[in-house]
Design a protein around this motif. Structure first.
Motif, PDB file in Angstrom:
ATOM      1  N   GLU A  89       0.849  -1.195   0.000  1.00 51.17           N
ATOM      2  CA  GLU A  89       0.000   0.000   0.000  1.00 51.17           C
ATOM      3  C   GLU A  89       0.879   1.238   0.000  1.00 51.17           C
ATOM      4  OE1 GLU A  89      -3.576   1.967   2.711  1.00 51.17           O
ATOM      5  OE2 GLU A  89      -2.743   0.030   3.246  1.00 51.17           O
ATOM      6  N   TRP A  90       0.462   2.266  -0.745  1.00 46.43           N
ATOM      7  CA  TRP A  90       1.179   3.541  -0.804  1.00 46.43           C
ATOM      8  C   TRP A  90       0.185   4.664  -0.563  1.00 46.43           C
ATOM      9  CZ3 TRP A  90       0.756   7.308  -4.900  1.00 46.43           C
ATOM     10  CH2 TRP A  90       1.660   8.375  -4.781  1.00 46.43           C
ATOM     11  N   ASN A  91       0.530   5.572   0.348  1.00 43.56           N
ATOM     12  CA  ASN A  91      -0.286   6.750   0.630  1.00 43.56           C
ATOM     13  C   ASN A  91       0.569   7.993   0.458  1.00 43.56           C
ATOM     14  OD1 ASN A  91      -2.824   5.547   1.637  1.00 43.56           O
ATOM     15  ND2 ASN A  91      -1.457   4.679   3.169  1.00 43.56           N
ATOM     16  N   ASN A  92      -0.025   9.044  -0.091  1.00 46.54           N
ATOM     17  CA  ASN A  92       0.671  10.297  -0.331  1.00 46.54           C
ATOM     18  C   ASN A  92      -0.275  11.433   0.027  1.00 46.54           C
ATOM     19  OD1 ASN A  92       0.928  12.616  -2.541  1.00 46.54           O
ATOM     20  ND2 ASN A  92       2.960  11.824  -2.123  1.00 46.54           N
ATOM     21  N   SER A  93       0.228  12.432   0.759  1.00 46.53           N
ATOM     22  CA  SER A  93      -0.599  13.588   1.071  1.00 46.53           C
ATOM     23  C   SER A  93       0.263  14.830   1.139  1.00 46.53           C
ATOM     24  CB  SER A  93      -1.338  13.389   2.393  1.00 46.53           C
ATOM     25  OG  SER A  93      -0.420  13.249   3.450  1.00 46.53           O
ATOM     26  N   GLY A  94      -0.333  15.946   0.746  1.00 53.60           N
ATOM     27  CA  GLY A  94       0.387  17.209   0.785  1.00 53.60           C
ATOM     28  C   GLY A  94      -0.511  18.356   0.381  1.00 53.60           C
ATOM     29  N   ASN A  95       0.052  19.547   0.425  1.00 52.57           N
ATOM     30  CA  ASN A  95      -0.717  20.744   0.141  1.00 52.57           C
ATOM     31  C   ASN A  95       0.180  21.727  -0.601  1.00 52.57           C
ATOM     32  OD1 ASN A  95      -2.295  23.146   0.338  1.00 52.57           O
ATOM     33  ND2 ASN A  95      -3.289  22.298   2.144  1.00 52.57           N
ATOM     34  N   THR A  96      -0.283  22.248  -1.724  1.00 47.85           N
ATOM     35  CA  THR A  96       0.499  23.200  -2.506  1.00 47.85           C
ATOM     36  C   THR A  96      -0.067  24.612  -2.425  1.00 47.85           C
ATOM     37  OG1 THR A  96      -0.766  22.729  -4.511  1.00 47.85           O
ATOM     38  CG2 THR A  96       1.234  21.423  -4.152  1.00 47.85           C
ATOM     39  N   GLY A  97      -0.978  24.842  -1.486  1.00 50.33           N
ATOM     40  CA  GLY A  97      -1.627  26.147  -1.361  1.00 50.33           C
ATOM     41  C   GLY A  97      -0.715  27.226  -0.789  1.00 50.33           C
ATOM     42  N   LYS A  98      -1.164  28.468  -0.911  1.00 47.73           N
ATOM     43  CA  LYS A  98      -0.418  29.612  -0.390  1.00 47.73           C
ATOM     44  C   LYS A  98      -0.566  29.756   1.118  1.00 47.73           C
ATOM     45  CE  LYS A  98      -0.374  33.541  -2.614  1.00 47.73           C
ATOM     46  NZ  LYS A  98      -0.803  34.766  -3.320  1.00 47.73           N
ATOM     47  N   GLY A  99      -1.521  29.036   1.727  1.00 45.47           N
ATOM     48  CA  GLY A  99      -1.747  29.161   3.160  1.00 45.47           C
ATOM     49  C   GLY A  99      -2.403  30.479   3.485  1.00 45.47           C
ATOM     50  N   GLN A 100      -2.175  30.973   4.693  1.00 44.22           N
ATOM     51  CA  GLN A 100      -2.749  32.251   5.094  1.00 44.22           C
ATOM     52  C   GLN A 100      -1.824  33.353   4.603  1.00 44.22           C
ATOM     53  OE1 GLN A 100      -3.130  32.996   9.341  1.00 44.22           O
ATOM     54  NE2 GLN A 100      -5.166  33.847   8.987  1.00 44.22           N
ATOM     55  N   TYR A 101      -2.374  34.293   3.869  1.00 46.26           N
ATOM     56  CA  TYR A 101      -1.590  35.410   3.348  1.00 46.26           C
ATOM     57  C   TYR A 101      -2.464  36.648   3.381  1.00 46.26           C
ATOM     58  CZ  TYR A 101      -4.054  34.604  -1.085  1.00 46.26           C
ATOM     59  OH  TYR A 101      -5.004  34.452  -2.051  1.00 46.26           O
ATOM     60  N   TYR A 102      -1.900  37.765   3.053  1.00 48.11           N
ATOM     61  CA  TYR A 102      -2.643  39.020   3.124  1.00 48.11           C
ATOM     62  C   TYR A 102      -2.384  39.846   1.880  1.00 48.11           C
ATOM     63  CZ  TYR A 102       1.881  40.814   4.547  1.00 48.11           C
ATOM     64  OH  TYR A 102       3.210  41.130   4.580  1.00 48.11           O
ATOM     65  N   GLU A 103      -3.314  40.694   1.583  1.00 53.07           N
ATOM     66  CA  GLU A 103      -3.152  41.669   0.511  1.00 53.07           C
ATOM     67  C   GLU A 103      -2.869  43.006   1.179  1.00 53.07           C
ATOM     68  OE1 GLU A 103      -3.212  41.084  -2.807  1.00 53.07           O
ATOM     69  OE2 GLU A 103      -3.455  38.962  -2.358  1.00 53.07           O
TER      70      GLU A 103
ATOM     71  N   VAL B  32      -0.015  45.924   2.789  1.00 53.79           N
ATOM     72  CA  VAL B  32       1.302  45.992   3.410  1.00 53.79           C
ATOM     73  C   VAL B  32       1.295  45.641   4.884  1.00 53.79           C
ATOM     74  CG1 VAL B  32       2.188  47.661   1.772  1.00 53.79           C
ATOM     75  CG2 VAL B  32       1.002  48.467   3.812  1.00 53.79           C
ATOM     76  N   ARG B  33       0.140  45.482   5.506  1.00 49.39           N
ATOM     77  CA  ARG B  33       0.093  45.213   6.947  1.00 49.39           C
ATOM     78  C   ARG B  33      -0.588  43.878   7.199  1.00 49.39           C
ATOM     79  NH1 ARG B  33      -1.173  50.861   6.590  1.00 49.39           N
ATOM     80  NH2 ARG B  33       0.523  52.058   7.484  1.00 49.39           N
ATOM     81  N   PRO B  34       0.107  42.903   7.737  1.00 50.33           N
ATOM     82  CA  PRO B  34      -0.472  41.567   7.899  1.00 50.33           C
ATOM     83  C   PRO B  34      -1.386  41.383   9.103  1.00 50.33           C
ATOM     84  CG  PRO B  34       1.776  41.566   8.640  1.00 50.33           C
ATOM     85  CD  PRO B  34       1.528  42.922   8.046  1.00 50.33           C
ATOM     86  N   MET B  35      -1.485  42.304  10.029  1.00 52.88           N
ATOM     87  CA  MET B  35      -2.331  42.158  11.222  1.00 52.88           C
ATOM     88  C   MET B  35      -1.887  40.988  12.094  1.00 52.88           C
ATOM     89  SD  MET B  35      -4.685  44.244  12.087  1.00 52.88           S
ATOM     90  CE  MET B  35      -6.129  43.630  12.884  1.00 52.88           C
ATOM     91  N   SER B  36      -0.691  40.965  12.537  1.00 51.95           N
ATOM     92  CA  SER B  36      -0.179  40.077  13.578  1.00 51.95           C
ATOM     93  C   SER B  36       0.078  38.629  13.184  1.00 51.95           C
ATOM     94  CB  SER B  36      -1.068  40.131  14.823  1.00 51.95           C
ATOM     95  OG  SER B  36      -2.256  39.411  14.611  1.00 51.95           O
ATOM     96  N   PHE B  37       0.428  38.316  11.982  1.00 50.81           N
ATOM     97  CA  PHE B  37       0.899  36.974  11.660  1.00 50.81           C
ATOM     98  C   PHE B  37       1.912  37.046  10.528  1.00 50.81           C
ATOM     99  CE2 PHE B  37      -2.383  37.445   8.497  1.00 50.81           C
ATOM    100  CZ  PHE B  37      -1.886  36.794   7.401  1.00 50.81           C
ATOM    101  N   ARG B  38       2.700  36.016  10.401  1.00 56.24           N
ATOM    102  CA  ARG B  38       3.693  35.910   9.342  1.00 56.24           C
ATOM    103  C   ARG B  38       3.213  34.859   8.348  1.00 56.24           C
ATOM    104  NH1 ARG B  38       8.734  34.095  11.809  1.00 56.24           N
ATOM    105  NH2 ARG B  38       8.758  36.186  12.633  1.00 56.24           N
ATOM    106  N   PRO B  39       3.096  35.183   7.075  1.00 59.50           N
ATOM    107  CA  PRO B  39       2.637  34.185   6.097  1.00 59.50           C
ATOM    108  C   PRO B  39       3.591  32.993   6.028  1.00 59.50           C
ATOM    109  CG  PRO B  39       2.735  36.379   5.112  1.00 59.50           C
ATOM    110  CD  PRO B  39       3.377  36.473   6.457  1.00 59.50           C
ATOM    111  N   GLU B  40       3.012  31.792   5.950  1.00 60.31           N
ATOM    112  CA  GLU B  40       3.800  30.580   5.746  1.00 60.31           C
ATOM    113  C   GLU B  40       3.027  29.687   4.786  1.00 60.31           C
ATOM    114  OE1 GLU B  40       5.981  26.919   8.072  1.00 60.31           O
ATOM    115  OE2 GLU B  40       4.845  28.374   9.219  1.00 60.31           O
ATOM    116  N   PRO B  41       3.471  29.590   3.551  1.00 57.22           N
ATOM    117  CA  PRO B  41       2.741  28.793   2.556  1.00 57.22           C
ATOM    118  C   PRO B  41       2.702  27.312   2.929  1.00 57.22           C
ATOM    119  CG  PRO B  41       4.434  30.149   1.517  1.00 57.22           C
ATOM    120  CD  PRO B  41       4.644  30.243   2.989  1.00 57.22           C
ATOM    121  N   PHE B  42       1.561  26.672   2.670  1.00 58.19           N
ATOM    122  CA  PHE B  42       1.464  25.229   2.870  1.00 58.19           C
ATOM    123  C   PHE B  42       2.463  24.495   1.981  1.00 58.19           C
ATOM    124  CE2 PHE B  42      -3.189  26.116   3.907  1.00 58.19           C
ATOM    125  CZ  PHE B  42      -2.967  26.089   5.255  1.00 58.19           C
TER     126      PHE B  42
END
Length: 175
Positions: A105-119, A121-131
């Motif tokens: 059996e073989w299982n594979n999982s992952g995510n290629t999304g941008k994660g939480q990000y902002y439009e 210049v001010r992110p409102m207290s978090f640092r973006p980290e792409p999935f």
């Protein structure tokens, strides 16, 4: 909120009835899920400290204006895949009915999304980290099972098996 999902599922059984193999079964599943969410937030009546740094460390920061509206977005593109192949052998040997199974059996999982990000210049207290910075996870398993049924009294069944697996990432990022 915008959610979309695409799934493909295939499975089957091939009855071979050979002396060394009775049947061959297979399963293949894959899915892709896209989730997008957008949230606009206003800080409290007082400004909020705005961490503009993208790396760990100490930095000077500014406060958001009282009327600032933060535009936070979250994009997830999750992938899951499973493939499994099982060979079975069954038969009667004297008075004992035997059924053996061997598979992989073989299982594979992952995510290629941008994660939480902002439009903006001010992110409102978090640092973006792409999935996509997190590597895909793979699991490979090999398994075997033996079931012997003895006609003693009603029937006594003896089952023994073993499953071994190996986990590994795809190496696209170090964690």
């Amino acid at each position: 909120m915008d959610d979309r999902n695409l799934s493909i599922n295939l499975n089957g059984s091939w009855l071979l009835n050979k002396s060394w193999i009775t049947s061959l079964k297979y399963v293949f599943n894959t899915s892709m899920t896209r989730q997008y969410a957008r949230q606009q937030m206003a800080p409290s009546a007082l400004g909020v400290a705005n961490p503009g740094a993208l790396e760990n460390g100490e930095y000077l920061t500014e406060f958001t204006p009282d009327n600032y509206l933060s535009d936070i977005r979250n994009l997830s593109m999750a992938y899951y895949t499973t493939a499994k192949m099982v060979a079975e052998l069954s038969g009667r040997y004297g008075k004992v009915y035997n059924k053996a199974m061997l598979g992989v059996e073989w299982n594979n999982s992952g995510n290629t999304g941008k994660g939480q990000y902002y439009e903006g210049v001010r992110p409102m207290s978090f640092r973006p980290e792409p999935f996509s910075d997190i590597p895909f996870l793979n699991q490979v398993a090999v398994f075997a099972e033996e079931k012997a049924t003895l006609p003693i009294g009603k029937n006594i069944a003896h089952v023994a098996g073993r499953r071994t697996f190996y986990l590994y990432g795809d190496g696209s990022a170090e964690r």
